[in-house]
Design a protein around this motif. Structure first.
Motif, PDB file in Angstrom:
ATOM      1  N   GLY A 178       0.820  -1.202   0.000  1.00 34.31           N
ATOM      2  CA  GLY A 178       0.000   0.000   0.000  1.00 34.31           C
ATOM      3  C   GLY A 178       0.847   1.242   0.000  1.00 34.31           C
ATOM      4  N   SER A 179       0.198   2.377  -0.238  1.00 36.56           N
ATOM      5  CA  SER A 179       0.880   3.668  -0.187  1.00 36.56           C
ATOM      6  C   SER A 179       1.204   4.006   1.260  1.00 36.56           C
ATOM      7  N   PRO A 180       2.090   4.977   1.498  1.00 36.56           N
ATOM      8  CA  PRO A 180       2.393   5.368   2.883  1.00 36.56           C
ATOM      9  C   PRO A 180       1.141   5.730   3.681  1.00 36.56           C
ATOM     10  N   THR A 181       0.194   6.416   3.039  1.00 33.68           N
ATOM     11  CA  THR A 181      -1.042   6.798   3.725  1.00 33.68           C
ATOM     12  C   THR A 181      -1.862   5.570   4.108  1.00 33.68           C
ATOM     13  N   ALA A 182      -1.936   4.602   3.184  1.00 30.56           N
ATOM     14  CA  ALA A 182      -2.729   3.398   3.442  1.00 30.56           C
ATOM     15  C   ALA A 182      -2.078   2.495   4.486  1.00 30.56           C
ATOM     16  N   ILE A 183      -0.762   2.418   4.491  1.00 30.52           N
ATOM     17  CA  ILE A 183      -0.055   1.529   5.424  1.00 30.52           C
ATOM     18  C   ILE A 183      -0.028   2.112   6.837  1.00 30.52           C
ATOM     19  N   GLY A 184       0.231   3.399   6.960  1.00 31.33           N
ATOM     20  CA  GLY A 184       0.314   4.016   8.277  1.00 31.33           C
ATOM     21  C   GLY A 184       1.717   3.939   8.860  1.00 31.33           C
TER      22      GLY A 184
END
Length: 303
Positions: A178-184
């Motif tokens: 996932g993207s950085p935003t999605a992964i956290g």
């Protein structure tokens, strides 16, 4: 996969036609010219069918990867048929080739520093021409990472050829992406910088302690911003990764296994991409699309 140092041919003089550049830097429309030229160097001679087009090709033309003998033929990877082989390669074999300067031509030579692997005839041109830059590169990244099913990987550039290939292959192997935003924060063991953002802070924050930030962005004249407080306090390692070098160093057994697995996945429709076909004569139009981040995976139809 074959060690091409063992299959050099005697010096030849073959007429070819392709896109060449005589200098580095400046506008591509002023650099790239369709020209006839003589192929004299030894190696495996290929009749090129199709070639990939991406930022790495243009960065090489700009001279970001170091000096090359000019004039030079553009293009680094594609698919072709063997005209003059040797060793385990024979005339008529269909092969994928990478690290082969000169792929944007009707004929090219795979030399001792090139990567070559046989392909099934049934593989579509668009998949075959982009195989080395996409699925094969993704395979090398994930295999070398040590990630296993259940692990988490953060990345940018999910819509690129390499990024989408990493996502599809990771999914098949049970790795969450996932993207950085999605992964956290504090979730990923590995973070891949593909898109070329100058600031890697968002990716670094996704990493757990002792995580790895892998830089795969194209060469650039711009400096990169690495978040030193995050790297130091979390013991994060930073490494640059060359997918072409990884392919060159792979053993014959490893390449055969990789090629078989990826061909099966492609046949099963596992690698999905918005392929955009460009005619060989329209390289400059294709370059405009790629440089302006036009959606899709771009490739040239040559023969």
């Amino acid at each position: 996969f074959f060690s091409l140092a063992r299959i050099f041919q005697m010096a030849r003089n073959v007429l070819a036609k392709g896109w060449r550049y005589h200098a580095n830097g400046g506008l591509l429309k002023n650099l790239l010219k369709m020209e006839e030229f003589q192929i004299t160097q030894p190696g495996t001679l290929l009749s090129m069918q199709a070639a990939s087009v991406n930022h790495v090709d243009f960065d090489q033309i700009r001279g970001y990867y170091g000096p090359v003998r000019l004039p030079a033929v553009a293009g680094n990877s594609g698919v072709g048929n063997v005209i003059e082989g040797g060793g385990n390669l024979k005339e008529g074999d269909r092969v994928v080739v990478a690290a082969c300067q000169g792929a944007w031509a009707d004929k090219a030579v795979a030399g001792s520093g090139s990567f070559v692997a046989k392909l099934p005839d049934a593989m579509p041109y668009e998949s075959a021409s982009t195989l080395a830059e996409g699925p094969m590169a993704a395979y090398q990244i994930l295999k070398s990472s040590g990630l296993k099913s259940g692990d988490v990987l953060a990345l940018d550039g999910e819509d690129t050829l390499l990024g989408s290939s990493v996502v599809e292959l990771a999914k098949a192997w049970g790795i969450t992406t996932g993207s950085p935003t999605a992964i956290g924060v504090d979730k990923a063991k590995l973070a891949l910088s593909i898109a070329g953002s100058s600031d890697s802070s968002a990716l670094a924050k996704t990493l757990t302690i002792d995580g790895m930030l892998l830089l795969l962005v194209p060469a650039s004249a711009d400096a990169r911003v690495l978040p030193s407080p995050t790297l130091i306090t979390r013991s994060i390692k930073v490494q640059a990764f060359s997918t072409s070098k990884a392919l060159q160093l792979a053993t014959e057994v490893e390449v055969e296994k990789m090629t078989e697995e990826l061909c099966e996945m492609i046949s099963a429709g596992k690698f999905k991409a918005n392929f955009v076909k460009h005619e060989f004569a329209n390289v400059l139009e294709c370059a405009d699309d790629v440089m302006s981040a036009s959606p899709g995976v771009h490739w040239l139809s040559i023969n």
